[in-house]
Motif scaffolding. Sequence first.
Motif, PDB file in Angstrom:
ATOM      1  N   GLN A   1       2.145   9.106  -6.289  1.00 52.31           N
ATOM      2  CA  GLN A   1       2.575  10.499  -6.105  1.00 52.31           C
ATOM      3  C   GLN A   1       3.661  10.866  -7.105  1.00 52.31           C
ATOM      4  O   GLN A   1       3.646  11.959  -7.680  1.00 52.31           O
TER       5      GLN A   1
ATOM      6  N   GLN B   1       1.016   3.987  -3.105  1.00 56.20           N
ATOM      7  CA  GLN B   1       0.766   5.400  -2.819  1.00 56.20           C
ATOM      8  C   GLN B   1       1.956   6.256  -3.254  1.00 56.20           C
ATOM      9  O   GLN B   1       1.789   7.281  -3.909  1.00 56.20           O
TER      10      GLN B   1
ATOM     11  N   ARG C   1       0.839  -1.214   0.000  1.00 56.98           N
ATOM     12  CA  ARG C   1       0.000   0.000   0.000  1.00 56.98           C
ATOM     13  C   ARG C   1       0.870   1.260   0.000  1.00 56.98           C
ATOM     14  O   ARG C   1       0.602   2.205  -0.737  1.00 56.98           O
TER      15      ARG C   1
END
Length: 170
Positions: A129, A125, A121
């Motif tokens: 970004q 993420q 996770r």
Amino acid sequence: MSRTIHPKEDEDISADVLKLQQLLLALGRRRSLRDPIASTCEQLQFTPPQVHALLWLGQDGSLTMGELARRLGVTEKTVTGLVDRLEREGHLLRERSASDRRVVRCRLTPEGLQTYQKLERFMVQGMGQLLNILDAGDRKALFRILEKLLRRMDTLPAAAAAPGTRERSA
């Protein structure tokens, strides 16, 4: 088929190596190249090689000690200590092969799988970004180049893929 690299091509490659190195260093100065792994390591109290081991085992399932060492870029002696700690902390198990007792495979425990899912996770993420900085066309170009690099690496003989070789695939 392979061909000899000519001196002019050698100069071009040297200049390109320098350019790539400069760009990666500049990127690293702006944002840690280990992001998002670095903060995760600190938060979960893992070393980067331990995090990478958990990620490889979560991604590919059980691996032999030798396979894991190669994936991490460490010696088998080093991977033994790393596996010792992860096993002691309940993240993985060692299993001997029934057909060849010399072969030891590592696999995640249920706790290790939970840790892998948390790491995954964080990775998704962080990659999101980073990719969000690029527009859709640049992302497609990046993927195309990486896919081409992988295809060409798959066609190189093992000796040609090693640093310092004088030949490459055409």
